[in-house]
Design a protein around this motif. Structure first.
Motif, PDB file in Angstrom:
ATOM      1  N   SER A  71     -15.131 -11.446 -17.074  1.00  0.00           N
ATOM      2  CA  SER A  71     -15.037 -10.249 -16.232  1.00  0.00           C
ATOM      3  C   SER A  71     -13.764  -9.472 -16.518  1.00  0.00           C
ATOM      4  O   SER A  71     -12.702 -10.043 -16.776  1.00  0.00           O
ATOM      5  N   ALA A  72     -13.884  -8.175 -16.475  1.00  0.00           N
ATOM      6  CA  ALA A  72     -12.788  -7.212 -16.549  1.00  0.00           C
ATOM      7  C   ALA A  72     -13.424  -5.851 -16.279  1.00  0.00           C
ATOM      8  O   ALA A  72     -14.643  -5.753 -16.092  1.00  0.00           O
ATOM      9  N   ARG A  73     -12.635  -4.817 -16.277  1.00  0.00           N
ATOM     10  CA  ARG A  73     -13.200  -3.501 -15.974  1.00  0.00           C
ATOM     11  C   ARG A  73     -13.922  -2.879 -17.168  1.00  0.00           C
ATOM     12  O   ARG A  73     -14.894  -2.154 -16.998  1.00  0.00           O
ATOM     13  N   ARG A  74     -13.486  -3.179 -18.401  1.00  0.00           N
ATOM     14  CA  ARG A  74     -14.008  -2.501 -19.589  1.00  0.00           C
ATOM     15  C   ARG A  74     -15.124  -3.323 -20.232  1.00  0.00           C
ATOM     16  O   ARG A  74     -14.869  -4.306 -20.918  1.00  0.00           O
ATOM     17  N   GLU A  75     -16.351  -2.871 -20.019  1.00  0.00           N
ATOM     18  CA  GLU A  75     -17.506  -3.622 -20.524  1.00  0.00           C
ATOM     19  C   GLU A  75     -17.523  -3.673 -22.049  1.00  0.00           C
ATOM     20  O   GLU A  75     -17.924  -4.688 -22.642  1.00  0.00           O
ATOM     21  N   ASN A  76     -17.111  -2.589 -22.711  1.00  0.00           N
ATOM     22  CA  ASN A  76     -17.127  -2.581 -24.171  1.00  0.00           C
ATOM     23  C   ASN A  76     -16.201  -3.648 -24.743  1.00  0.00           C
ATOM     24  O   ASN A  76     -16.530  -4.307 -25.749  1.00  0.00           O
ATOM     25  N   MET A  77     -15.052  -3.885 -24.102  1.00  0.00           N
ATOM     26  CA  MET A  77     -14.131  -4.926 -24.558  1.00  0.00           C
ATOM     27  C   MET A  77     -14.706  -6.316 -24.285  1.00  0.00           C
ATOM     28  O   MET A  77     -14.543  -7.244 -25.080  1.00  0.00           O
ATOM     29  N   LEU A  78     -15.399  -6.457 -23.169  1.00  0.00           N
ATOM     30  CA  LEU A  78     -16.034  -7.740 -22.860  1.00  0.00           C
ATOM     31  C   LEU A  78     -17.122  -8.073 -23.872  1.00  0.00           C
ATOM     32  O   LEU A  78     -17.301  -9.245 -24.242  1.00  0.00           O
ATOM     33  N   ASN A  79     -17.841  -7.064 -24.326  1.00  0.00           N
ATOM     34  CA  ASN A  79     -18.878  -7.300 -25.336  1.00  0.00           C
ATOM     35  C   ASN A  79     -18.273  -7.821 -26.634  1.00  0.00           C
ATOM     36  O   ASN A  79     -18.863  -8.672 -27.312  1.00  0.00           O
ATOM     37  N   ILE A  80     -17.095  -7.334 -26.976  1.00  0.00           N
ATOM     38  CA  ILE A  80     -16.397  -7.818 -28.169  1.00  0.00           C
ATOM     39  C   ILE A  80     -16.011  -9.288 -27.987  1.00  0.00           C
ATOM     40  O   ILE A  80     -16.180 -10.111 -28.899  1.00  0.00           O
TER      41      ILE A  80
END
Length: 324
Positions: A71-80
């Motif tokens: 979990s974090a606010r930036r979904e694109n970074m989580l996908n990485i």
């Protein structure tokens, strides 16, 4: 007896000058719980998982067989991060990307419900989301204090209160809080941040004592200087401002990967507290813990705030032009 004491002292000095965590953590790494045996099949939720230590912890947990919610606010970074976990051998269905602003307390219970709907349980909650600070104490706007406590303290407490009933019902669970070496001593030019980390120690030491015999375990993780984007996004003296400096390859810092590995060791071995740092921070932490009056006298007489600022950032970050 004097001879034995001198041998012990020599061994202790050798240890704090040559290892990168406290004695109990290093012993646990060498002789304690095997990480693959412990994490295999466990469900682990990591907040602040898009970068830095949180990202590295998520990868380390999946590498050892855990099912992980990131979990974090930036979904694109989580996908990485999810893709990196898959490269480590994790099954994609065992990595749940759960975008979340932990300061939005109304979103915490629905988010946890999604975790339970996906995996049916939660074994370990690793509360890593947080923000550091570089600021002069008396010049800091009170709103900065409020904002840092909202993220570093109240969001941590709120999410834990959402999760604890589930752990209580199943009579097992582990909450790990990513504190800091600043949670054990006063870091100059980080008054609001230091206060927030001391606060989480107070909250969770109280929780630990309330939950004795419940099957719920608490681990306080206390890293020292670690490579991340911390300086870029650190708070300052003014609300809604970021410090905006970058770490360099020459900085004396632990890698996020090594910090994550030791953090996972501490959790697996149910350590109540783990100091994850090397010299000179580790000996300073031992001195602060066990010789508080002496260590404060030495600091006041011989070291001073610029020394500790340089230890933390490999330079005195407060000598930046923005503060002259």
């Amino acid at each position: 007896m004097l001879f034995i004491f001198l041998i012990f002292l020599a061994l202790f000095i050798y240890f704090v000058l040559n290892y990168d965590a406290d004695m109990t953590t290093i012993y646990s790494e060498k002789y304690g719980q095997n990480l693959k045996d412990f994490y295999q099949g466990k469900t682990v939720w990591v907040t602040g998982a898009s970068t830095g230590i949180g990202k590295a912890v998520a990868i380390e947990a999946t590498k050892n067989g855990a099912k992980v919610i990131i979990s974090a606010r930036r979904e694109n970074m989580l996908n990485i991060v999810r893709d990196l976990c898959v490269k480590q051998g994790a099954q994609k269905e065992n990595i749940m990307v759960l975008p979340l602003d932990v300061c939005d307390t109304g979103a915490l219970k629905p988010a946890f419900d999604q975790v339970l709907q996906t995996f049916g349980k939660l074994d370990i909650l690793i509360l890593n989301a947080g923000r550091s600070q570089r600021a002069r104490w008396e010049h800091t706007d009170l709103q900065v204090d409020r904002d840092l406590f909202e993220l570093n303290v109240f969001s941590v407490v709120a999410l834990s209160r959402v999760v604890i009933p589930h752990m209580t019902d199943k009579k097992s669970g582990h909450i790990a809080v990513m504190s800091s070496s600043a949670g054990k001593a006063g870091a100059p030019f980080s008054g609001s941040y230091t206060g927030s980390k001391h606060a989480v120690h107070g909250y969770f030491e109280s929780l630990r004592n309330e939950k004795v015999g419940s099957g719920i375990n608490i681990t306080m993780l206390c890293p020292g200087p670690t490579f991340s984007d911390l300086l870029q996004v650190a708070a300052t003296e003014k609300p809604d401002e970021s410090f905006g400096e970058s770490m360099t390859a020459a900085d004396k810092r632990m890698t996020a990967e090594r910090c994550a590995e030791l953090s996972c060791v501490a959790i697996a071995n149910n350590l109540p507290e783990s100091w994850i740092c090397f010299k000179p921070v580790l000996p300073l932490m031992y001195a602060s813990q066990y010789m508080p009056s002496v260590s404060k006298w030495v600091f006041q007489k011989f070291l001073g705030p610029k020394f500790l600022a340089k230890v933390r950032d490999s330079r005195n970050a407060m000598e930046s032009d923005k503060y002259k």
